[in-house]
Design an enzyme around this catalytic site. Sequence first.
Site, PDB file in Angstrom:
ATOM      1  N   ASP A  65     -72.538   9.499 -52.708  1.00  0.00           N
ATOM      2  CA  ASP A  65     -72.560   8.574 -51.642  1.00  0.00           C
ATOM      3  C   ASP A  65     -74.122   8.125 -51.323  1.00  0.00           C
ATOM      4  OD1 ASP A  65     -72.655   7.667 -49.106  1.00  0.00           O
ATOM      5  OD2 ASP A  65     -71.807   9.274 -48.141  1.00  0.00           O
ATOM      6  N   ASN A  93     -76.948  -1.958 -57.728  1.00  0.00           N
ATOM      7  CA  ASN A  93     -75.868  -3.124 -57.613  1.00  0.00           C
ATOM      8  C   ASN A  93     -74.916  -2.535 -56.218  1.00  0.00           C
ATOM      9  OD1 ASN A  93     -73.708  -4.991 -58.181  1.00  0.00           O
ATOM     10  ND2 ASN A  93     -72.588  -2.867 -58.504  1.00  0.00           N
ATOM     11  N   TYR A 159     -74.463  -8.373 -43.342  1.00  0.00           N
ATOM     12  CA  TYR A 159     -74.739  -8.499 -44.878  1.00  0.00           C
ATOM     13  C   TYR A 159     -75.750  -9.387 -45.214  1.00  0.00           C
ATOM     14  CZ  TYR A 159     -73.567  -9.641 -49.683  1.00  0.00           C
ATOM     15  OH  TYR A 159     -73.397  -9.881 -50.847  1.00  0.00           O
ATOM     16  N   LYS A 163     -79.242  -8.201 -47.146  1.00  0.00           N
ATOM     17  CA  LYS A 163     -79.662  -8.945 -48.661  1.00  0.00           C
ATOM     18  C   LYS A 163     -81.050  -9.370 -48.605  1.00  0.00           C
ATOM     19  CE  LYS A 163     -76.231  -7.447 -51.103  1.00  0.00           C
ATOM     20  NZ  LYS A 163     -76.324  -6.412 -52.145  1.00  0.00           N
TER      21      LYS A 163
END
Length: 255
Positions: A65, A93, A159, A163
């Site tokens: 995790d 990733n 998100y 990023k």
Amino acid sequence: MSGLLEGQVALVTGAGGGIGRGIATRFAEEGAAVVLHCRTGVDAADEVARRIRGLGGRALVLRADLTDEDACRRLVAGAAEWGGGRLTALVNNAGVQPTRELAGMTVAQWRAVVDTNLSSVFACTQAAVEVMRGQDGGGSVTHIASIEASHPAPLHAHYSASKAAVVMHARAAALEYGCLGIRVNTVSPGLIDRDGLGEAWPEGVRRWRAAAPVGRLGRPQDVGDACVFLASGLASWITGHDLVVDGGMSARAAW
């Protein structure tokens, strides 16, 4: 294949998902021994590992995790131990992409995305550097970012922000770790095809195909190819760079 990564030991996080499986497969095809990390996609990661071994490659599946800093460190240590004390490439990733309106988003929902997409990148990279700095040739780290780091989409505020931060982390890490022989870059994919995407989002897929200069969605192996390049000797003078892999979509005018 050309054997661009012959002799390398690579760790790919989130290797149970479509993009992660594509990256891990391409690394193995180019000669790397690959550790496939997963949190819940164990069966998918095991399937890729079996395929790699069937082709004569080396592969190991490890669960963790990555929202737990200690788990990140144990993952990297386990990968290096399996690699005979070496880890030459890390691909960060693992990530999540939930949708939620910014106006109603809670701090807990924000943190759930940031901890998975950004904090895990920080922790895994920091742990990997401790291994790479003491070995001949240093190593490479590649973060999977997104074109949404610079082109946010509705309902993706958490998100997109995570990023964008991943891209900046890579630049900062490239600056500080370059003297150790460690290169850090990002790959920013566009829309990558996956099973069921066309049925779940037909209008979005149609619009992408119509707008993309190359006329198709990306494939997991397209992202894998970019990661192979950045981990190989062909990219030995490339660090702090964001490699956009989106079929030319970012080159289109928005007006």
